[in-house]
Motif scaffolding. Structure first.
Motif, PDB file in Angstrom:
ATOM      1  N   GLY A  39      35.884  30.659  38.075  1.00  0.00           N
ATOM      2  CA  GLY A  39      36.302  30.711  36.675  1.00  0.00           C
ATOM      3  C   GLY A  39      37.469  31.653  36.460  1.00  0.00           C
ATOM      4  N   SER A  40      37.502  32.727  37.226  1.00  0.00           N
ATOM      5  CA  SER A  40      38.623  33.650  37.145  1.00  0.00           C
ATOM      6  C   SER A  40      39.917  32.979  37.584  1.00  0.00           C
ATOM      7  CB  SER A  40      38.348  34.871  38.016  1.00  0.00           C
ATOM      8  OG  SER A  40      39.456  35.718  38.046  1.00  0.00           O
ATOM      9  N   ILE A  42      40.524  29.745  37.538  1.00  0.00           N
ATOM     10  CA  ILE A  42      40.852  28.714  36.543  1.00  0.00           C
ATOM     11  C   ILE A  42      41.450  29.352  35.293  1.00  0.00           C
ATOM     12  CG2 ILE A  42      39.842  27.025  34.946  1.00  0.00           C
ATOM     13  CD1 ILE A  42      37.814  26.375  37.161  1.00  0.00           C
ATOM     14  N   GLY A  43      40.806  30.393  34.786  1.00  0.00           N
ATOM     15  CA  GLY A  43      41.276  31.044  33.561  1.00  0.00           C
ATOM     16  C   GLY A  43      42.647  31.672  33.714  1.00  0.00           C
ATOM     17  N   GLN A  44      42.891  32.297  34.863  1.00  0.00           N
ATOM     18  CA  GLN A  44      44.186  32.932  35.062  1.00  0.00           C
ATOM     19  C   GLN A  44      45.281  31.913  35.316  1.00  0.00           C
ATOM     20  OE1 GLN A  44      44.072  36.250  37.803  1.00  0.00           O
ATOM     21  NE2 GLN A  44      42.122  36.933  36.958  1.00  0.00           N
ATOM     22  N   SER A  45      44.947  30.766  35.888  1.00  0.00           N
ATOM     23  CA  SER A  45      45.983  29.743  36.064  1.00  0.00           C
ATOM     24  C   SER A  45      46.306  29.051  34.745  1.00  0.00           C
ATOM     25  CB  SER A  45      45.553  28.718  37.115  1.00  0.00           C
ATOM     26  OG  SER A  45      44.439  27.982  36.651  1.00  0.00           O
ATOM     27  N   LEU A  46      45.323  28.935  33.859  1.00  0.00           N
ATOM     28  CA  LEU A  46      45.561  28.300  32.562  1.00  0.00           C
ATOM     29  C   LEU A  46      46.178  29.267  31.550  1.00  0.00           C
ATOM     30  CD1 LEU A  46      42.295  26.219  32.044  1.00  0.00           C
ATOM     31  CD2 LEU A  46      44.568  25.362  32.626  1.00  0.00           C
ATOM     32  N   LEU A  47      45.683  30.499  31.515  1.00  0.00           N
ATOM     33  CA  LEU A  47      46.067  31.442  30.463  1.00  0.00           C
ATOM     34  C   LEU A  47      46.973  32.565  30.938  1.00  0.00           C
ATOM     35  CD1 LEU A  47      42.573  31.734  28.770  1.00  0.00           C
ATOM     36  CD2 LEU A  47      44.484  30.303  28.068  1.00  0.00           C
ATOM     37  N   GLY A  48      47.126  32.736  32.223  1.00  0.00           N
ATOM     38  CA  GLY A  48      47.986  33.798  32.738  1.00  0.00           C
ATOM     39  C   GLY A  48      47.225  35.089  32.974  1.00  0.00           C
ATOM     40  N   HIS A  49      47.958  36.108  33.369  1.00  0.00           N
ATOM     41  CA  HIS A  49      47.379  37.410  33.693  1.00  0.00           C
ATOM     42  C   HIS A  49      47.680  38.394  32.578  1.00  0.00           C
ATOM     43  CE1 HIS A  49      46.581  36.189  37.838  1.00  0.00           C
ATOM     44  NE2 HIS A  49      47.748  35.568  37.776  1.00  0.00           N
ATOM     45  N   TRP A  50      46.917  38.346  31.501  1.00  0.00           N
ATOM     46  CA  TRP A  50      47.119  39.266  30.398  1.00  0.00           C
ATOM     47  C   TRP A  50      45.797  39.969  30.112  1.00  0.00           C
ATOM     48  CZ3 TRP A  50      44.070  38.135  26.207  1.00  0.00           C
ATOM     49  CH2 TRP A  50      43.590  36.821  26.121  1.00  0.00           C
ATOM     50  N   GLY A  51      45.880  41.062  29.454  1.00  0.00           N
ATOM     51  CA  GLY A  51      44.690  41.834  29.113  1.00  0.00           C
ATOM     52  C   GLY A  51      44.323  42.798  30.225  1.00  0.00           C
ATOM     53  N   PRO A  52      43.211  43.470  30.052  1.00  0.00           N
ATOM     54  CA  PRO A  52      42.790  44.443  31.063  1.00  0.00           C
ATOM     55  C   PRO A  52      42.408  43.751  32.366  1.00  0.00           C
ATOM     56  CG  PRO A  52      41.090  44.179  29.394  1.00  0.00           C
ATOM     57  CD  PRO A  52      42.284  43.402  28.926  1.00  0.00           C
ATOM     58  N   THR A  53      42.697  44.404  33.489  1.00  0.00           N
ATOM     59  CA  THR A  53      42.360  43.841  34.791  1.00  0.00           C
ATOM     60  C   THR A  53      41.346  44.746  35.482  1.00  0.00           C
ATOM     61  OG1 THR A  53      44.172  44.990  35.872  1.00  0.00           O
ATOM     62  CG2 THR A  53      44.617  42.762  35.079  1.00  0.00           C
ATOM     63  N   LEU A  54      40.512  44.110  36.275  1.00  0.00           N
ATOM     64  CA  LEU A  54      39.515  44.810  37.054  1.00  0.00           C
ATOM     65  C   LEU A  54      39.351  44.061  38.362  1.00  0.00           C
ATOM     66  CD1 LEU A  54      37.606  47.246  36.813  1.00  0.00           C
ATOM     67  CD2 LEU A  54      35.906  45.716  35.875  1.00  0.00           C
ATOM     68  N   ALA A  55      39.540  44.731  39.470  1.00  0.00           N
ATOM     69  CA  ALA A  55      39.449  44.134  40.814  1.00  0.00           C
ATOM     70  C   ALA A  55      40.430  42.977  40.967  1.00  0.00           C
ATOM     71  CB  ALA A  55      38.024  43.682  41.118  1.00  0.00           C
ATOM     72  N   MET A  57      41.402  40.904  38.692  1.00  0.00           N
ATOM     73  CA  MET A  57      41.112  39.790  37.794  1.00  0.00           C
ATOM     74  C   MET A  57      41.359  40.224  36.362  1.00  0.00           C
ATOM     75  SD  MET A  57      37.549  38.336  39.310  1.00  0.00           S
ATOM     76  CE  MET A  57      37.013  39.369  40.660  1.00  0.00           C
ATOM     77  N   ALA A  58      42.129  39.443  35.626  1.00  0.00           N
ATOM     78  CA  ALA A  58      42.318  39.691  34.197  1.00  0.00           C
ATOM     79  C   ALA A  58      41.015  39.295  33.495  1.00  0.00           C
ATOM     80  CB  ALA A  58      43.494  38.896  33.667  1.00  0.00           C
ATOM     81  N   ILE A  59      40.419  40.207  32.795  1.00  0.00           N
ATOM     82  CA  ILE A  59      39.053  40.033  32.296  1.00  0.00           C
ATOM     83  C   ILE A  59      38.938  38.899  31.270  1.00  0.00           C
ATOM     84  CG2 ILE A  59      37.139  41.185  31.109  1.00  0.00           C
ATOM     85  CD1 ILE A  59      37.658  42.193  33.945  1.00  0.00           C
ATOM     86  N   GLY A  65      37.803  31.176  31.545  1.00  0.00           N
ATOM     87  CA  GLY A  65      37.755  30.198  32.627  1.00  0.00           C
ATOM     88  C   GLY A  65      36.345  29.987  33.146  1.00  0.00           C
ATOM     89  N   ALA A  66      35.559  31.054  33.244  1.00  0.00           N
ATOM     90  CA  ALA A  66      34.180  30.924  33.708  1.00  0.00           C
ATOM     91  C   ALA A  66      33.322  30.184  32.689  1.00  0.00           C
ATOM     92  CB  ALA A  66      33.597  32.304  33.997  1.00  0.00           C
ATOM     93  N   VAL A  67      33.566  30.412  31.400  1.00  0.00           N
ATOM     94  CA  VAL A  67      32.834  29.675  30.364  1.00  0.00           C
ATOM     95  C   VAL A  67      33.165  28.184  30.460  1.00  0.00           C
ATOM     96  CG1 VAL A  67      32.696  29.288  27.866  1.00  0.00           C
ATOM     97  CG2 VAL A  67      32.512  31.590  28.785  1.00  0.00           C
ATOM     98  N   ILE A  68      34.425  27.865  30.655  1.00  0.00           N
ATOM     99  CA  ILE A  68      34.825  26.462  30.809  1.00  0.00           C
ATOM    100  C   ILE A  68      34.137  25.850  32.030  1.00  0.00           C
ATOM    101  CG2 ILE A  68      36.770  24.950  31.369  1.00  0.00           C
ATOM    102  CD1 ILE A  68      38.521  26.856  29.668  1.00  0.00           C
TER     103      ILE A  68
END
Length: 81
Positions: A39-40, A42-55, A57-59, A65-68
Motif C-alpha cells: 500500500g505504501s 501504491i500510495g506513493q506512486s499515485l500521490l507522491g512523496h509528501w507529508g511526514p516520512t518514517l522509514a 515511507m511518506a505516511i 494506498g494501503a486503504v485502497i
C-alpha cells in the motif's frame, strides 16, 4: 536494522488501513505488513512523496494506498455472509 524498521512501520500502516476499512480483525500480522508495504508503494506512486516520512515511507500517501489495497482485496476475497 533498516529492514526491521520498514517492516514495523509497514505493519502499523497496514493495521491502520485495516482499522479504517473495518477489516482489521480478519487480517493477521503478515497481512498487515504486506498491506502496509504494498500500500505504501501504491500510495506513493499515485500521490507522491509528501507529508511526514518514517522509514522511507511518506505516511499519509502510504495509509491512503494501503486503504485502497485492503478495500480492493477485501472486495474480491471477502467472506460472503
Amino acid at each position: 536494522m533498516g529492514l526491521i524498521w520498514s517492516l514495523i512501520v509497514g505493519g502499523v500502516i497496514g493495521a491502520i488501513a485495516g482499522a479504517l476499512t473495518n477489516m482489521g480483525g480478519s487480517m493477521g500480522i503478515i497481512a498487515n505488513v504486506v498491506a502496509g508495504l504494498v500500500g505504501s508503494a501504491i500510495g506513493q506512486s499515485l500521490l507522491g512523496h509528501w507529508g511526514p516520512t518514517l522509514a522511507g515511507m511518506a505516511i499519509i500517501p502510504s495509509i491512503v494506498g494501503a486503504v485502497i489495497l485492503v478495500a480492493v482485496v477485501s472486495f474480491f476475497f471477502g467472506r460472503r455472509a
